[in-house]
Design a protein around this motif. Structure first.
Motif, PDB file in Angstrom:
ATOM      1  N   PHE A   1      -4.228   7.109   8.077  1.00 20.69           N
ATOM      2  CA  PHE A   1      -3.650   5.921   7.457  1.00 20.69           C
ATOM      3  C   PHE A   1      -4.704   5.208   6.620  1.00 20.69           C
ATOM      4  O   PHE A   1      -5.824   4.982   7.089  1.00 20.69           O
ATOM      5  CB  PHE A   1      -3.148   4.930   8.508  1.00 20.69           C
ATOM      6  CG  PHE A   1      -1.994   5.422   9.331  1.00 20.69           C
ATOM      7  CD1 PHE A   1      -2.209   5.944  10.601  1.00 20.69           C
ATOM      8  CD2 PHE A   1      -0.696   5.349   8.853  1.00 20.69           C
ATOM      9  CE1 PHE A   1      -1.159   6.384  11.377  1.00 20.69           C
ATOM     10  CE2 PHE A   1       0.367   5.794   9.620  1.00 20.69           C
ATOM     11  CZ  PHE A   1       0.141   6.314  10.883  1.00 20.69           C
ATOM     12  N   CYS A   2      -4.320   4.834   5.422  1.00 18.92           N
ATOM     13  CA  CYS A   2      -5.147   3.910   4.663  1.00 18.92           C
ATOM     14  C   CYS A   2      -4.606   2.505   4.904  1.00 18.92           C
ATOM     15  O   CYS A   2      -3.477   2.325   5.371  1.00 18.92           O
ATOM     16  CB  CYS A   2      -5.129   4.239   3.171  1.00 18.92           C
ATOM     17  SG  CYS A   2      -3.498   4.096   2.385  1.00 18.92           S
ATOM     18  N   ALA A   3      -5.410   1.508   4.575  1.00 22.53           N
ATOM     19  CA  ALA A   3      -4.987   0.127   4.762  1.00 22.53           C
ATOM     20  C   ALA A   3      -5.716  -0.769   3.783  1.00 22.53           C
ATOM     21  O   ALA A   3      -6.763  -0.394   3.225  1.00 22.53           O
ATOM     22  CB  ALA A   3      -5.247  -0.331   6.200  1.00 22.53           C
ATOM     23  N   ALA A   4      -5.148  -1.932   3.589  1.00 23.26           N
ATOM     24  CA  ALA A   4      -5.781  -2.942   2.752  1.00 23.26           C
ATOM     25  C   ALA A   4      -5.454  -4.302   3.341  1.00 23.26           C
ATOM     26  O   ALA A   4      -4.392  -4.475   3.957  1.00 23.26           O
ATOM     27  CB  ALA A   4      -5.285  -2.849   1.305  1.00 23.26           C
ATOM     28  N   PRO A   5      -6.334  -5.252   3.162  1.00 24.30           N
ATOM     29  CA  PRO A   5      -6.080  -6.573   3.730  1.00 24.30           C
ATOM     30  C   PRO A   5      -5.095  -7.367   2.889  1.00 24.30           C
ATOM     31  O   PRO A   5      -4.976  -7.157   1.677  1.00 24.30           O
ATOM     32  CB  PRO A   5      -7.460  -7.239   3.701  1.00 24.30           C
ATOM     33  CG  PRO A   5      -8.157  -6.583   2.569  1.00 24.30           C
ATOM     34  CD  PRO A   5      -7.644  -5.176   2.507  1.00 24.30           C
ATOM     35  N   THR A   6      -4.397  -8.264   3.526  1.00 21.28           N
ATOM     36  CA  THR A   6      -3.531  -9.168   2.787  1.00 21.28           C
ATOM     37  C   THR A   6      -4.246 -10.495   2.583  1.00 21.28           C
ATOM     38  O   THR A   6      -5.263 -10.768   3.189  1.00 21.28           O
ATOM     39  CB  THR A   6      -2.221  -9.423   3.544  1.00 21.28           C
ATOM     40  OG1 THR A   6      -2.533 -10.095   4.767  1.00 21.28           O
ATOM     41  CG2 THR A   6      -1.502  -8.138   3.848  1.00 21.28           C
TER      42      THR A   6
ATOM     43  N   VAL B   1       0.852  -1.194   0.000  1.00 25.39           N
ATOM     44  CA  VAL B   1       0.000   0.000   0.000  1.00 25.39           C
ATOM     45  C   VAL B   1       0.887   1.243   0.000  1.00 25.39           C
ATOM     46  O   VAL B   1       1.772   1.368   0.837  1.00 25.39           O
ATOM     47  CB  VAL B   1      -0.926   0.009   1.232  1.00 25.39           C
ATOM     48  CG1 VAL B   1      -1.780   1.270   1.247  1.00 25.39           C
ATOM     49  CG2 VAL B   1      -1.810  -1.236   1.247  1.00 25.39           C
ATOM     50  N   GLU B   2       0.640   2.124  -0.941  1.00 22.14           N
ATOM     51  CA  GLU B   2       1.361   3.385  -1.047  1.00 22.14           C
ATOM     52  C   GLU B   2       0.387   4.531  -0.781  1.00 22.14           C
ATOM     53  O   GLU B   2      -0.720   4.540  -1.318  1.00 22.14           O
ATOM     54  CB  GLU B   2       1.971   3.546  -2.439  1.00 22.14           C
ATOM     55  CG  GLU B   2       3.001   2.478  -2.795  1.00 22.14           C
ATOM     56  CD  GLU B   2       4.308   2.664  -2.039  1.00 22.14           C
ATOM     57  OE1 GLU B   2       5.014   1.665  -1.826  1.00 22.14           O
ATOM     58  OE2 GLU B   2       4.607   3.815  -1.642  1.00 22.14           O
ATOM     59  N   GLN B   3       0.831   5.509   0.012  1.00 25.00           N
ATOM     60  CA  GLN B   3      -0.049   6.608   0.416  1.00 25.00           C
ATOM     61  C   GLN B   3       0.629   7.942   0.141  1.00 25.00           C
ATOM     62  O   GLN B   3       1.817   8.112   0.419  1.00 25.00           O
ATOM     63  CB  GLN B   3      -0.368   6.476   1.911  1.00 25.00           C
ATOM     64  CG  GLN B   3      -1.318   7.519   2.447  1.00 25.00           C
ATOM     65  CD  GLN B   3      -1.726   7.247   3.897  1.00 25.00           C
ATOM     66  OE1 GLN B   3      -1.518   6.149   4.414  1.00 25.00           O
ATOM     67  NE2 GLN B   3      -2.317   8.225   4.545  1.00 25.00           N
TER      68      GLN B   3
ATOM     69  N   TYR C   1      -2.981   0.253  -4.059  1.00 23.17           N
ATOM     70  CA  TYR C   1      -2.701  -1.068  -3.515  1.00 23.17           C
ATOM     71  C   TYR C   1      -2.317  -1.999  -4.651  1.00 23.17           C
ATOM     72  O   TYR C   1      -2.544  -1.701  -5.830  1.00 23.17           O
ATOM     73  CB  TYR C   1      -3.911  -1.600  -2.732  1.00 23.17           C
ATOM     74  CG  TYR C   1      -5.179  -1.777  -3.542  1.00 23.17           C
ATOM     75  CD1 TYR C   1      -6.029  -0.698  -3.764  1.00 23.17           C
ATOM     76  CD2 TYR C   1      -5.533  -3.011  -4.068  1.00 23.17           C
ATOM     77  CE1 TYR C   1      -7.189  -0.844  -4.504  1.00 23.17           C
ATOM     78  CE2 TYR C   1      -6.693  -3.180  -4.800  1.00 23.17           C
ATOM     79  CZ  TYR C   1      -7.523  -2.087  -5.016  1.00 23.17           C
ATOM     80  OH  TYR C   1      -8.682  -2.246  -5.755  1.00 23.17           O
ATOM     81  N   SER C   2      -1.752  -3.137  -4.307  1.00 21.57           N
ATOM     82  CA  SER C   2      -1.199  -4.009  -5.345  1.00 21.57           C
ATOM     83  C   SER C   2      -2.008  -5.283  -5.578  1.00 21.57           C
ATOM     84  O   SER C   2      -2.024  -5.810  -6.687  1.00 21.57           O
ATOM     85  CB  SER C   2       0.239  -4.386  -4.985  1.00 21.57           C
ATOM     86  OG  SER C   2       0.270  -5.086  -3.752  1.00 21.57           O
ATOM     87  N   ASP C   3      -2.697  -5.767  -4.546  1.00 24.95           N
ATOM     88  CA  ASP C   3      -3.383  -7.053  -4.650  1.00 24.95           C
ATOM     89  C   ASP C   3      -4.807  -6.859  -5.174  1.00 24.95           C
ATOM     90  O   ASP C   3      -5.663  -6.327  -4.476  1.00 24.95           O
ATOM     91  CB  ASP C   3      -3.410  -7.739  -3.282  1.00 24.95           C
ATOM     92  CG  ASP C   3      -3.958  -9.148  -3.332  1.00 24.95           C
ATOM     93  OD1 ASP C   3      -4.472  -9.556  -4.409  1.00 24.95           O
ATOM     94  OD2 ASP C   3      -3.886  -9.843  -2.316  1.00 24.95           O
TER      95      ASP C   3
END
Lengths: 116, 114
Positions: B89-94, B4-6, B25-27
């Protein structure tokens, strides 16, 4: 609303010693997570604490340095072993909890660790 | 795994202006995107989230947009107030895309000047 608590809230430790941080959730959860937040930085996932099995560690984190216990569905501990000043950080536990009918990730208040 | 890039890392706005923070995000399998606000010395708190079945979600002065094709999502704060000053903060699940295991962006320090 659900509550996550941590103990201690802060500590100052000497290098070479170990500190165990406790995390208590007021409802049963399958997974709990431990994060590290270095000063002025983002949150980095250390490991997933699984009840009934060994913790799952992220790249760069190992069990010998950060042993984790998960004795039941509401409690977990993280130990920071053989500490060095580079371990000075805030350590946070988290868990997905029901809020408004959906799972949300809640965080504990954090443990601020200073290693001298 | 997920990355994740912010951006931006810091953002300063005048009270009443809008603020926009962007994350990529990448996924492509990720389907849940929360935003957290962290005030100084406090724990991160969820302020809004979006799931991949919608493109936009609003909650009063806060909105989040999601572009799954481009794999980016943004936080929009309108009519900013000094109490909006914090780190976001942003976030994403793995992995499988559940809401448990999150990867966080680098954070954006928002300063709202009165």
């Amino acid at each position: 609303s659900a509550v996550i608590s941590q103990k201690p809230s802060r500590d100052i430790c000497q290098r070479g010693t170990s500190l165990t941080i406790q995390c208590q959730v007021d409802s049963q959860v399958t997974m709990m997570f431990w994060y590290r937040q270095q000063p002025g930085q983002s949150l980095t996932l250390i490991a997933t604490a699984n009840q009934g099995s060994e913790a799952t560690y992220e790249s760069g984190f190992v069990i010998d340095k950060f042993p984790i216990s998960r004795p039941n569905l509401t409690f977990s501990t993280l130990t920071v072993s053989n500490m060095s000043p580079e371990d000075s950080s805030i350590y946070l536990c988290s868990a997905p909890l029901l809020a408004g009918g959906r799972n949300e990730q809640f965080f504990g208040p954090g443990t601020r660790l200073t290693v001298l | 795994g997920e990355n994740v890039e912010q951006h931006p890392s810091t953002l300063s706005v005048q009270e009443g202006d809008s603020a926009v923070i962007k994350c990529t995000y990448s996924d492509s399998a990720s389907n849940y995107f929360p935003w957290y606000k962290q005030e100084l010395g406090k724990r991160p708190q969820l302020i809004i989230d979006i799931r991949s079945n919608v493109g936009e979600k609003k909650d009063q002065r806060i909105a989040v947009t999601l572009n799954k094709t481009a794999k980016h999502f943004s936080l929009h704060i309108t009519e900013t107030q000094p109490e909006d000053s914090a780190v976001y903060f942003c976030a994403a699940p793995t992995g499988s895309g559940n809401t448990g295991k999150l990867i966080f962006g680098q954070g954006t320090t928002l300063q709202v000047k009165p």
